[in-house]
Design a protein around this motif. Structure first.
Motif, PDB file in Angstrom:
ATOM      1  N   SER A 233      -5.272-153.196  -2.019  1.00  0.00           N
ATOM      2  CA  SER A 233      -5.012-152.275  -3.128  1.00  0.00           C
ATOM      3  C   SER A 233      -6.013-152.473  -4.258  1.00  0.00           C
ATOM      4  O   SER A 233      -6.505-151.502  -4.849  1.00  0.00           O
ATOM      5  CB  SER A 233      -3.582-152.470  -3.646  1.00  0.00           C
ATOM      6  OG  SER A 233      -2.643-152.155  -2.647  1.00  0.00           O
ATOM      7  N   LEU A 234      -6.329-153.735  -4.581  1.00  0.00           N
ATOM      8  CA  LEU A 234      -7.313-153.999  -5.629  1.00  0.00           C
ATOM      9  C   LEU A 234      -8.693-153.464  -5.239  1.00  0.00           C
ATOM     10  O   LEU A 234      -9.414-152.900  -6.076  1.00  0.00           O
ATOM     11  CB  LEU A 234      -7.381-155.500  -5.913  1.00  0.00           C
ATOM     12  CG  LEU A 234      -6.141-156.113  -6.575  1.00  0.00           C
ATOM     13  CD1 LEU A 234      -6.301-157.619  -6.698  1.00  0.00           C
ATOM     14  CD2 LEU A 234      -5.891-155.489  -7.936  1.00  0.00           C
ATOM     15  N   PHE A 235      -9.062-153.641  -3.965  1.00  0.00           N
ATOM     16  CA  PHE A 235     -10.351-153.116  -3.512  1.00  0.00           C
ATOM     17  C   PHE A 235     -10.396-151.592  -3.633  1.00  0.00           C
ATOM     18  O   PHE A 235     -11.376-151.023  -4.143  1.00  0.00           O
ATOM     19  CB  PHE A 235     -10.607-153.526  -2.060  1.00  0.00           C
ATOM     20  CG  PHE A 235     -11.678-152.715  -1.390  1.00  0.00           C
ATOM     21  CD1 PHE A 235     -13.022-152.948  -1.672  1.00  0.00           C
ATOM     22  CD2 PHE A 235     -11.352-151.699  -0.495  1.00  0.00           C
ATOM     23  CE1 PHE A 235     -14.012-152.182  -1.079  1.00  0.00           C
ATOM     24  CE2 PHE A 235     -12.342-150.936   0.104  1.00  0.00           C
ATOM     25  CZ  PHE A 235     -13.676-151.176  -0.191  1.00  0.00           C
ATOM     26  N   LEU A 236      -9.356-150.917  -3.160  1.00  0.00           N
ATOM     27  CA  LEU A 236      -9.343-149.457  -3.215  1.00  0.00           C
ATOM     28  C   LEU A 236      -9.310-148.956  -4.650  1.00  0.00           C
ATOM     29  O   LEU A 236      -9.950-147.936  -4.970  1.00  0.00           O
ATOM     30  CB  LEU A 236      -8.135-148.925  -2.434  1.00  0.00           C
ATOM     31  CG  LEU A 236      -8.214-149.051  -0.913  1.00  0.00           C
ATOM     32  CD1 LEU A 236      -6.915-148.593  -0.271  1.00  0.00           C
ATOM     33  CD2 LEU A 236      -9.382-148.247  -0.360  1.00  0.00           C
ATOM     34  N   ALA A 237      -8.567-149.628  -5.533  1.00  0.00           N
ATOM     35  CA  ALA A 237      -8.528-149.208  -6.937  1.00  0.00           C
ATOM     36  C   ALA A 237      -9.922-149.284  -7.558  1.00  0.00           C
ATOM     37  O   ALA A 237     -10.365-148.353  -8.243  1.00  0.00           O
ATOM     38  CB  ALA A 237      -7.543-150.072  -7.716  1.00  0.00           C
ATOM     39  N   ALA A 238     -10.634-150.397  -7.322  1.00  0.00           N
ATOM     40  CA  ALA A 238     -11.984-150.540  -7.877  1.00  0.00           C
ATOM     41  C   ALA A 238     -12.939-149.525  -7.250  1.00  0.00           C
ATOM     42  O   ALA A 238     -13.735-148.882  -7.966  1.00  0.00           O
ATOM     43  CB  ALA A 238     -12.488-151.963  -7.645  1.00  0.00           C
ATOM     44  N   PHE A 239     -12.869-149.350  -5.935  1.00  0.00           N
ATOM     45  CA  PHE A 239     -13.799-148.440  -5.259  1.00  0.00           C
ATOM     46  C   PHE A 239     -13.580-147.001  -5.707  1.00  0.00           C
ATOM     47  O   PHE A 239     -14.539-146.292  -6.072  1.00  0.00           O
ATOM     48  CB  PHE A 239     -13.621-148.550  -3.746  1.00  0.00           C
ATOM     49  CG  PHE A 239     -14.493-147.605  -2.960  1.00  0.00           C
ATOM     50  CD1 PHE A 239     -15.810-147.929  -2.681  1.00  0.00           C
ATOM     51  CD2 PHE A 239     -14.003-146.375  -2.523  1.00  0.00           C
ATOM     52  CE1 PHE A 239     -16.624-147.053  -1.979  1.00  0.00           C
ATOM     53  CE2 PHE A 239     -14.806-145.498  -1.819  1.00  0.00           C
ATOM     54  CZ  PHE A 239     -16.125-145.840  -1.546  1.00  0.00           C
ATOM     55  N   TYR A 240     -12.336-146.532  -5.681  1.00  0.00           N
ATOM     56  CA  TYR A 240     -12.062-145.146  -6.057  1.00  0.00           C
ATOM     57  C   TYR A 240     -12.392-144.888  -7.526  1.00  0.00           C
ATOM     58  O   TYR A 240     -12.968-143.840  -7.876  1.00  0.00           O
ATOM     59  CB  TYR A 240     -10.598-144.805  -5.794  1.00  0.00           C
ATOM     60  CG  TYR A 240     -10.240-144.686  -4.333  1.00  0.00           C
ATOM     61  CD1 TYR A 240     -11.148-144.217  -3.405  1.00  0.00           C
ATOM     62  CD2 TYR A 240      -8.968-145.049  -3.879  1.00  0.00           C
ATOM     63  CE1 TYR A 240     -10.821-144.107  -2.068  1.00  0.00           C
ATOM     64  CE2 TYR A 240      -8.626-144.936  -2.537  1.00  0.00           C
ATOM     65  CZ  TYR A 240      -9.553-144.472  -1.637  1.00  0.00           C
ATOM     66  OH  TYR A 240      -9.223-144.372  -0.313  1.00  0.00           O
ATOM     67  N   ILE A 261      -3.588-148.473  -6.709  1.00  0.00           N
ATOM     68  CA  ILE A 261      -2.304-149.162  -6.899  1.00  0.00           C
ATOM     69  C   ILE A 261      -1.258-148.620  -5.933  1.00  0.00           C
ATOM     70  O   ILE A 261      -0.503-149.386  -5.313  1.00  0.00           O
ATOM     71  CB  ILE A 261      -1.837-149.010  -8.359  1.00  0.00           C
ATOM     72  CG1 ILE A 261      -2.803-149.752  -9.293  1.00  0.00           C
ATOM     73  CG2 ILE A 261      -0.420-149.534  -8.535  1.00  0.00           C
ATOM     74  CD1 ILE A 261      -2.542-149.514 -10.763  1.00  0.00           C
ATOM     75  N   LEU A 262      -1.202-147.302  -5.770  1.00  0.00           N
ATOM     76  CA  LEU A 262      -0.235-146.707  -4.853  1.00  0.00           C
ATOM     77  C   LEU A 262      -0.562-147.017  -3.397  1.00  0.00           C
ATOM     78  O   LEU A 262       0.302-146.870  -2.529  1.00  0.00           O
ATOM     79  CB  LEU A 262      -0.167-145.198  -5.060  1.00  0.00           C
ATOM     80  CG  LEU A 262       0.480-144.727  -6.360  1.00  0.00           C
ATOM     81  CD1 LEU A 262       0.398-143.211  -6.470  1.00  0.00           C
ATOM     82  CD2 LEU A 262       1.929-145.187  -6.444  1.00  0.00           C
ATOM     83  N   SER A 263      -1.800-147.450  -3.112  1.00  0.00           N
ATOM     84  CA  SER A 263      -2.155-147.826  -1.745  1.00  0.00           C
ATOM     85  C   SER A 263      -1.437-149.081  -1.295  1.00  0.00           C
ATOM     86  O   SER A 263      -1.525-149.450  -0.118  1.00  0.00           O
ATOM     87  CB  SER A 263      -3.671-148.024  -1.630  1.00  0.00           C
ATOM     88  OG  SER A 263      -4.355-146.808  -1.816  1.00  0.00           O
ATOM     89  N   PHE A 264      -0.755-149.758  -2.216  1.00  0.00           N
ATOM     90  CA  PHE A 264       0.103-150.873  -1.795  1.00  0.00           C
ATOM     91  C   PHE A 264       1.142-150.384  -0.802  1.00  0.00           C
ATOM     92  O   PHE A 264       1.589-151.130   0.072  1.00  0.00           O
ATOM     93  CB  PHE A 264       0.788-151.487  -3.019  1.00  0.00           C
ATOM     94  CG  PHE A 264       1.453-152.795  -2.729  1.00  0.00           C
ATOM     95  CD1 PHE A 264       0.716-153.969  -2.743  1.00  0.00           C
ATOM     96  CD2 PHE A 264       2.803-152.860  -2.433  1.00  0.00           C
ATOM     97  CE1 PHE A 264       1.322-155.182  -2.467  1.00  0.00           C
ATOM     98  CE2 PHE A 264       3.412-154.063  -2.162  1.00  0.00           C
ATOM     99  CZ  PHE A 264       2.664-155.236  -2.187  1.00  0.00           C
TER     100      PHE A 264
END
Length: 381
Positions: A233-240, A261-264
């Motif tokens: 989730s942290l990776f996707l939040a930073a990437f997006y 965050i919602l990707s959790f």
């Protein structure tokens, strides 16, 4: 020993741990499950702070237990870990707050132009359909209606947040989540060993070894999945957030962080982020080229997560296929709403462990292994 070819790992379970099925016990278990289901159905709207508190306590229990082993009282250790968590979240919110406010202000200022762009885009696309398929396919009245409704979508996006957050009930729910969750998490974290010991004392003595083994297996899977999913989730939040900001999307930072965050909850963040980003891109740019670029960002992010980050930090922790996870999310949402979405993956993982256990017991049972009975000798002359 597991039978050859069953595809299940060997486990040290008793040969037939539960012996002959006793239907009154089965009925009692089914009745207990029914009352749990009924409890969740009745109180699902108010359970979110307590479920969140239980998740926080479960996540922070290992470091608090480590502090307790070196002599720090568990009450103080629980308080310190919760304060560290709250301070960390507060610092992140404090650092991001100016950027988020600036992007929201920019969106509010540009909202009329975005609505006009979206109306223009919808009318243009309908005109192309008419040119290719004939003027009788889409009437002028329908074209005007679709254009107006397309613009109303962004109008709704711009006003929905103010309408929802402006209600006293929504504010009460947010305050309840922010205030009640840390308090309940503190008491759960402080009393966690006592609660576990009490539950352990309720186990039937004849089967406590098997039940403890299953509980440890479920805890191991959930613990590893929880930490791995947090990294993803942290990776996707930073990437997006970074990619959407570079792409020039207004509110890209906010949408990217929210999607990560919602990707959790598997797939929810990506679907939310892609849908909201595409709508915002249509309103801001009014062209399919930018929409395609936004779509490529989410495709790349999901591919990197699925094939680079998740295998490294998450692996196949749940032992479930993606189809089962998606089904669990839909079933949880349909049954218990947002609470069901939060609980879908942990509950499905638990059911997966129990299902594999019962399948293993079946493959070791006489019902599966006993040879078929021989046919009685024929009495025909």
């Amino acid at each position: 020993m597991c039978c050859a070819g069953c595809g299940l790992p060997d486990q040290h379970y008793p040969e037939r741990p539960f012996g002959v099925i006793r239907w009154p016990r089965v009925a009692a278990v089914l009745a207990a499950l029914f009352f749990v289901w009924l409890f969740l159905r009745l109180f699902a709207p108010i359970l979110l702070p307590f479920v969140a508190a239980a998740g926080i306590a479960y996540f922070l229990d290992p470091p608090v237990s480590a502090l307790a082993r070196i002599g720090l009282p568990r009450t103080i250790g629980s308080l310190l870990m919760l304060l560290a968590l709250l301070i960390g979240m507060g610092l992140v919110a404090f650092l991001l707050y100016p950027l988020i406010v600036a992007q929201i202000s920019l969106l509010v200022n540009q909202l009329p132009d975005m609505v006009a762009n979206l109306q223009k885009f919808a009318s243009h696309e309908i005109s192309l359909i008419q040119a290719r398929l004939g003027s009788g396919v889409v009437s002028g009245k329908l074209q005007e209606l679709v254009g107006n409704e397309a613009g109303a979508i962004l109008g709704f996006v711009g006003t929905a947040a103010r309408q929802v957050l402006g209600t006293s009930f929504a504010i009460f729910n947010i305050l309840t989540l922010l205030v009640i969750t840390p308090i309940v998490a503190f008491y759960l974290l402080r009393d966690w060993p006592v609660l576990i010991a009490r539950i352990d004392s309720w186990l039937p003595r004849a089967h406590e070894t098997v039940i403890r083994h299953l509980a440890k297996e479920i805890s191991r899977i959930l613990n590893a999945w929880l930490r791995g999913q947090m990294v993803c989730s942290l990776f996707l939040a930073a990437f997006y957030a970074i990619a959407l900001t570079i792409a020039g999307l207004n509110l890209g930072l906010v949408v990217g962080l929210a999607a990560g965050i919602l990707s959790f909850i598997p797939y929810v963040g990506t679907i939310f982020g892609a849908a909201s980003s595409i709508i915002l891109a249509l309103g801001q740019f009014g062209s399919l080229d930018h929409v395609l670029a936004i779509g490529i960002i989410f495709v790349i992010g999901q591919l990197l997560n699925d094939y680079v980050v998740a295998p490294r930090f998450l692996g196949d922790r749940l032992g479930l296929s993606a189809a089962w996870v998606i089904f669990a999310l839909f079933a949880g949402a349909e049954t218990f709403g947002f609470l069901g979405v939060l609980l879908a993956v942990p509950v499905t993982a638990t059911l997966g462990v129990l299902t594999r256990f019962w399948l293993r017991m079946y493959l070791q049972s006489g019902f599966y292994l006993d040879p078929p009975k021989a046919d009685p000798p024929s009495t025909a002359p």
